[in-house]
Design a protein around this motif. Structure first.
Motif, PDB file in Angstrom:
ATOM      1  N   ALA A 102       0.849  -1.192   0.000  1.00 14.10           N
ATOM      2  CA  ALA A 102       0.000   0.000   0.000  1.00 14.10           C
ATOM      3  C   ALA A 102       0.884   1.241   0.000  1.00 14.10           C
ATOM      4  O   ALA A 102       1.924   1.294   0.654  1.00 14.10           O
ATOM      5  CB  ALA A 102      -0.917  -0.005   1.217  1.00 14.10           C
ATOM      6  N   LEU A 103       0.447   2.250  -0.733  1.00 10.11           N
ATOM      7  CA  LEU A 103       1.255   3.447  -0.951  1.00 10.11           C
ATOM      8  C   LEU A 103       1.141   4.401   0.226  1.00 10.11           C
ATOM      9  O   LEU A 103       0.048   4.832   0.593  1.00 10.11           O
ATOM     10  CB  LEU A 103       0.794   4.145  -2.224  1.00 10.11           C
ATOM     11  N   ALA A 104       2.264   4.732   0.812  1.00 12.17           N
ATOM     12  CA  ALA A 104       2.279   5.647   1.966  1.00 12.17           C
ATOM     13  C   ALA A 104       3.599   6.403   1.966  1.00 12.17           C
ATOM     14  O   ALA A 104       4.558   6.024   1.272  1.00 12.17           O
ATOM     15  CB  ALA A 104       2.098   4.884   3.268  1.00 12.17           C
ATOM     16  N   GLY A 105       3.651   7.469   2.748  1.00 10.62           N
ATOM     17  CA  GLY A 105       4.885   8.237   2.864  1.00 10.62           C
ATOM     18  C   GLY A 105       5.330   8.794   1.525  1.00 10.62           C
ATOM     19  O   GLY A 105       4.541   9.407   0.800  1.00 10.62           O
ATOM     20  N   ILE A 139       7.561  -3.122 -13.516  1.00 10.39           N
ATOM     21  CA  ILE A 139       7.056  -2.707 -12.207  1.00 10.39           C
ATOM     22  C   ILE A 139       6.374  -3.895 -11.561  1.00 10.39           C
ATOM     23  O   ILE A 139       5.509  -4.542 -12.169  1.00 10.39           O
ATOM     24  CB  ILE A 139       6.058  -1.539 -12.319  1.00 10.39           C
ATOM     25  N   THR A 140       6.752  -4.196 -10.323  1.00 15.14           N
ATOM     26  CA  THR A 140       6.165  -5.330  -9.631  1.00 15.14           C
ATOM     27  C   THR A 140       6.059  -5.016  -8.140  1.00 15.14           C
ATOM     28  O   THR A 140       6.437  -3.932  -7.699  1.00 15.14           O
ATOM     29  CB  THR A 140       6.993  -6.610  -9.878  1.00 15.14           C
ATOM     30  N   GLY A 141       5.515  -5.968  -7.381  1.00 16.85           N
ATOM     31  CA  GLY A 141       5.372  -5.785  -5.946  1.00 16.85           C
ATOM     32  C   GLY A 141       6.039  -6.917  -5.184  1.00 16.85           C
ATOM     33  O   GLY A 141       6.059  -8.054  -5.643  1.00 16.85           O
ATOM     34  N   ALA A 142       6.580  -6.604  -4.027  1.00 19.12           N
ATOM     35  CA  ALA A 142       7.201  -7.625  -3.190  1.00 19.12           C
ATOM     36  C   ALA A 142       6.128  -8.397  -2.420  1.00 19.12           C
ATOM     37  O   ALA A 142       5.067  -7.857  -2.105  1.00 19.12           O
ATOM     38  CB  ALA A 142       8.174  -6.979  -2.209  1.00 19.12           C
ATOM     39  N   GLY A 143       6.428  -9.664  -2.148  1.00 17.25           N
ATOM     40  CA  GLY A 143       5.503 -10.451  -1.328  1.00 17.25           C
ATOM     41  C   GLY A 143       4.289 -10.925  -2.094  1.00 17.25           C
ATOM     42  O   GLY A 143       4.359 -11.237  -3.277  1.00 17.25           O
ATOM     43  N   ARG A 144       3.143 -10.934  -1.410  1.00 19.68           N
ATOM     44  CA  ARG A 144       1.953 -11.574  -1.978  1.00 19.68           C
ATOM     45  C   ARG A 144       0.969 -10.605  -2.612  1.00 19.68           C
ATOM     46  O   ARG A 144      -0.197 -10.944  -2.824  1.00 19.68           O
ATOM     47  CB  ARG A 144       1.236 -12.384  -0.900  1.00 19.68           C
ATOM     48  N   ALA A 145       1.421  -9.397  -2.945  1.00 18.68           N
ATOM     49  CA  ALA A 145       0.542  -8.435  -3.605  1.00 18.68           C
ATOM     50  C   ALA A 145       1.328  -7.605  -4.599  1.00 18.68           C
ATOM     51  O   ALA A 145       2.542  -7.403  -4.455  1.00 18.68           O
ATOM     52  CB  ALA A 145      -0.131  -7.519  -2.584  1.00 18.68           C
ATOM     53  N   PHE A 146       0.626  -7.116  -5.605  1.00 18.89           N
ATOM     54  CA  PHE A 146       1.200  -6.100  -6.489  1.00 18.89           C
ATOM     55  C   PHE A 146       1.141  -4.756  -5.775  1.00 18.89           C
ATOM     56  O   PHE A 146       2.163  -4.172  -5.458  1.00 18.89           O
ATOM     57  CB  PHE A 146       0.426  -6.055  -7.806  1.00 18.89           C
ATOM     58  N   PRO A 162      -3.225  -9.138  -5.105  1.00 17.55           N
ATOM     59  CA  PRO A 162      -4.133  -8.014  -5.295  1.00 17.55           C
ATOM     60  C   PRO A 162      -3.509  -6.807  -5.985  1.00 17.55           C
ATOM     61  O   PRO A 162      -2.378  -6.425  -5.697  1.00 17.55           O
ATOM     62  CB  PRO A 162      -4.540  -7.643  -3.859  1.00 17.55           C
ATOM     63  N   ALA A 163      -4.282  -6.228  -6.907  1.00 12.78           N
ATOM     64  CA  ALA A 163      -3.991  -4.919  -7.490  1.00 12.78           C
ATOM     65  C   ALA A 163      -5.278  -4.118  -7.308  1.00 12.78           C
ATOM     66  O   ALA A 163      -6.230  -4.289  -8.064  1.00 12.78           O
ATOM     67  CB  ALA A 163      -3.622  -5.039  -8.962  1.00 12.78           C
ATOM     68  N   SER A 164      -5.306  -3.304  -6.284  1.00  9.24           N
ATOM     69  CA  SER A 164      -6.543  -2.613  -5.908  1.00  9.24           C
ATOM     70  C   SER A 164      -6.372  -1.109  -5.985  1.00  9.24           C
ATOM     71  O   SER A 164      -5.289  -0.577  -5.727  1.00  9.24           O
ATOM     72  CB  SER A 164      -6.949  -2.996  -4.480  1.00  9.24           C
ATOM     73  N   GLY A 165      -7.451  -0.407  -6.308  1.00 14.40           N
ATOM     74  CA  GLY A 165      -7.427   1.051  -6.321  1.00 14.40           C
ATOM     75  C   GLY A 165      -6.287   1.591  -7.154  1.00 14.40           C
ATOM     76  O   GLY A 165      -6.167   1.304  -8.349  1.00 14.40           O
ATOM     77  N   GLY A 198      -3.315   0.705  -7.155  1.00 16.73           N
ATOM     78  CA  GLY A 198      -2.506  -0.392  -7.678  1.00 16.73           C
ATOM     79  C   GLY A 198      -3.038  -0.919  -8.994  1.00 16.73           C
ATOM     80  O   GLY A 198      -2.277  -1.240  -9.914  1.00 16.73           O
ATOM     81  N   PHE A 199      -4.365  -1.029  -9.097  1.00 23.17           N
ATOM     82  CA  PHE A 199      -5.001  -1.444 -10.340  1.00 23.17           C
ATOM     83  C   PHE A 199      -4.673  -0.444 -11.437  1.00 23.17           C
ATOM     84  O   PHE A 199      -4.268  -0.800 -12.553  1.00 23.17           O
ATOM     85  CB  PHE A 199      -6.511  -1.533 -10.097  1.00 23.17           C
ATOM     86  N   ASN A 200      -4.809   0.840 -11.132  1.00 24.18           N
ATOM     87  CA  ASN A 200      -4.610   1.858 -12.154  1.00 24.18           C
ATOM     88  C   ASN A 200      -3.143   2.046 -12.515  1.00 24.18           C
ATOM     89  O   ASN A 200      -2.820   2.388 -13.656  1.00 24.18           O
ATOM     90  CB  ASN A 200      -5.256   3.165 -11.706  1.00 24.18           C
ATOM     91  N   LEU A 201      -2.247   1.807 -11.565  1.00 19.87           N
ATOM     92  CA  LEU A 201      -0.819   1.790 -11.882  1.00 19.87           C
ATOM     93  C   LEU A 201      -0.545   0.710 -12.929  1.00 19.87           C
ATOM     94  O   LEU A 201       0.195   0.938 -13.895  1.00 19.87           O
ATOM     95  CB  LEU A 201       0.004   1.539 -10.627  1.00 19.87           C
ATOM     96  N   ALA A 202      -1.137  -0.451 -12.746  1.00 20.78           N
ATOM     97  CA  ALA A 202      -0.964  -1.533 -13.720  1.00 20.78           C
ATOM     98  C   ALA A 202      -1.540  -1.147 -15.077  1.00 20.78           C
ATOM     99  O   ALA A 202      -0.934  -1.405 -16.123  1.00 20.78           O
ATOM    100  CB  ALA A 202      -1.617  -2.815 -13.212  1.00 20.78           C
ATOM    101  N   LEU A 203      -2.708  -0.502 -15.071  1.00 19.58           N
ATOM    102  CA  LEU A 203      -3.335  -0.106 -16.332  1.00 19.58           C
ATOM    103  C   LEU A 203      -2.510   0.917 -17.092  1.00 19.58           C
ATOM    104  O   LEU A 203      -2.583   0.996 -18.318  1.00 19.58           O
ATOM    105  CB  LEU A 203      -4.734   0.456 -16.077  1.00 19.58           C
ATOM    106  N   ALA A 204      -1.713   1.711 -16.380  1.00 21.54           N
ATOM    107  CA  ALA A 204      -0.875   2.716 -17.032  1.00 21.54           C
ATOM    108  C   ALA A 204       0.271   2.085 -17.807  1.00 21.54           C
ATOM    109  O   ALA A 204       0.824   2.719 -18.720  1.00 21.54           O
ATOM    110  CB  ALA A 204      -0.315   3.687 -15.993  1.00 21.54           C
ATOM    111  N   CYS A 205       0.641   0.863 -17.462  1.00 16.41           N
ATOM    112  CA  CYS A 205       1.771   0.204 -18.114  1.00 16.41           C
ATOM    113  C   CYS A 205       1.380  -0.261 -19.510  1.00 16.41           C
ATOM    114  O   CYS A 205       0.204  -0.430 -19.828  1.00 16.41           O
ATOM    115  CB  CYS A 205       2.261  -0.962 -17.260  1.00 16.41           C
ATOM    116  N   ASP A 206       2.374  -0.508 -20.349  1.00 14.40           N
ATOM    117  CA  ASP A 206       2.123  -0.870 -21.738  1.00 14.40           C
ATOM    118  C   ASP A 206       1.672  -2.312 -21.889  1.00 14.40           C
ATOM    119  O   ASP A 206       0.838  -2.621 -22.742  1.00 14.40           O
ATOM    120  CB  ASP A 206       3.395  -0.645 -22.566  1.00 14.40           C
TER     121      ASP A 206
END
Length: 263
Positions: free
Chosen positions: A27-30, A54-61, A110-113, A115-123
């Motif tokens: 989750a995006l913070a700071g 672009i990827t995510g560590a652990g069990r979520a994007f 999960p790619a939520s909120g 995170g979902f839209n960050l993924a959609l921005a990619c090619d």
């Protein structure tokens, strides 16, 4: 450059940017938004980088924005800080779309909120079979951001976009593939390997051709036909005059694999 919750690794022309807050499902913070923007801008301007992942560590994007952090801002009525965060998100999306290099989202879990839209921005988007997607903003009374209102209605029908935005329901990877929201599904254990294979294929492609194709795809969403025909002519001439253009034609005639150099 070292970041607190963003890892950047470059290997053989492929830069992998990892959201690294796994205990919070990334989750995006700071300063994560700002740091992600800086990492993308640096990769975009680095001539040695040919592909960005672009990827995510652990069990979520990425589970989207950190709701606890947002609650604190709401409690303080700190609209200025919230606006600053939104500005950093805009930098991220702009960096992805304006760089000439292909950007791949590698999505596990999960790619939520946001995170979902960050993924959609990619090619391109490659997801594990356990990936899930949700426009979860409505569940906390907020509006979609990170370019979601631009990307989603261009990828699905308007009524489907409304459904996803209005209800915030979660869809699985198979449904995302059916809707055209992702390009590939792989098994979770194979996500990293298959992402690397995809990135290597992109790295081996002629950079001038790929960069022009990326620009034309997104330009076509607002341009008239005559504008696209003009751009095609200009881009085709650039490719025709490039070393990779000459190599591609020679290799075809000689019945061998081309060796592109990006020039």
């Amino acid at each position: 450059m070292a970041y607190e919750h963003i890892n950047v690794a470059e290997e053989s022309g492929i830069t992998t940017i990892t959201l690294n807050r796994p205990e919070k499902l990334n989750a995006l913070a700071g300063h994560m938004r700002r740091d992600l923007a800086e990492a993308l801008e640096a990769a975009g301007s680095d001539r040695n980088v040919h592909v960005v992942v672009i990827t995510g560590a652990g069990r979520a994007f990425c589970a989207g924005g950190d709701i606890r952090a947002m609650a604190e801002l709401i409690e303080k009525e700190d609209a200025d800080e919230f606006s600053r965060l939104l500005g950093s998100a805009r930098r991220v999306i702009t960096a992805i779309r304006q760089m000439t290099k292909p950007v791949v989202a590698s999505i596990g879990g999960p790619a939520s909120g946001a995170g979902f839209n960050l993924a959609l921005a990619c090619d391109l988007r490659i997801a594990s079979s356990d990936a899930t997607f949700s426009q979860s903003f409505v569940k906390v009374g907020l509006h979609p951001d990170w370019g979601g209102t631009y990307f989603l209605p261009r990828l699905v029908t308007p009524n489907k976009a409304c459904e996803l935005f209005f209800l915030g329901e979660t869809i699985d990877a198979n449904e995302a593939l059916r809707l055209g929201l992702i390009n590939y599904i792989v098994e979770p254990a194979e996500l990293e390997t298959e992402t690397r294979k995809l990135a290597e294929r992109l790295r081996a492609a002629p950079a001038i051709s790929v960069a022009a194709a990326k620009q034309s795809v997104y330009m076509s969403q607002t341009a008239e036909m005559e504008d696209m025909l003009r751009f095609e002519t200009e881009a085709q001439l650039r490719c025709f005059e490039s070393e990779d253009g000459r190599e591609g034609v020679r290799a075809f005639l000689e019945k061998r694999e081309p060796k592109f150099t990006g020039r």
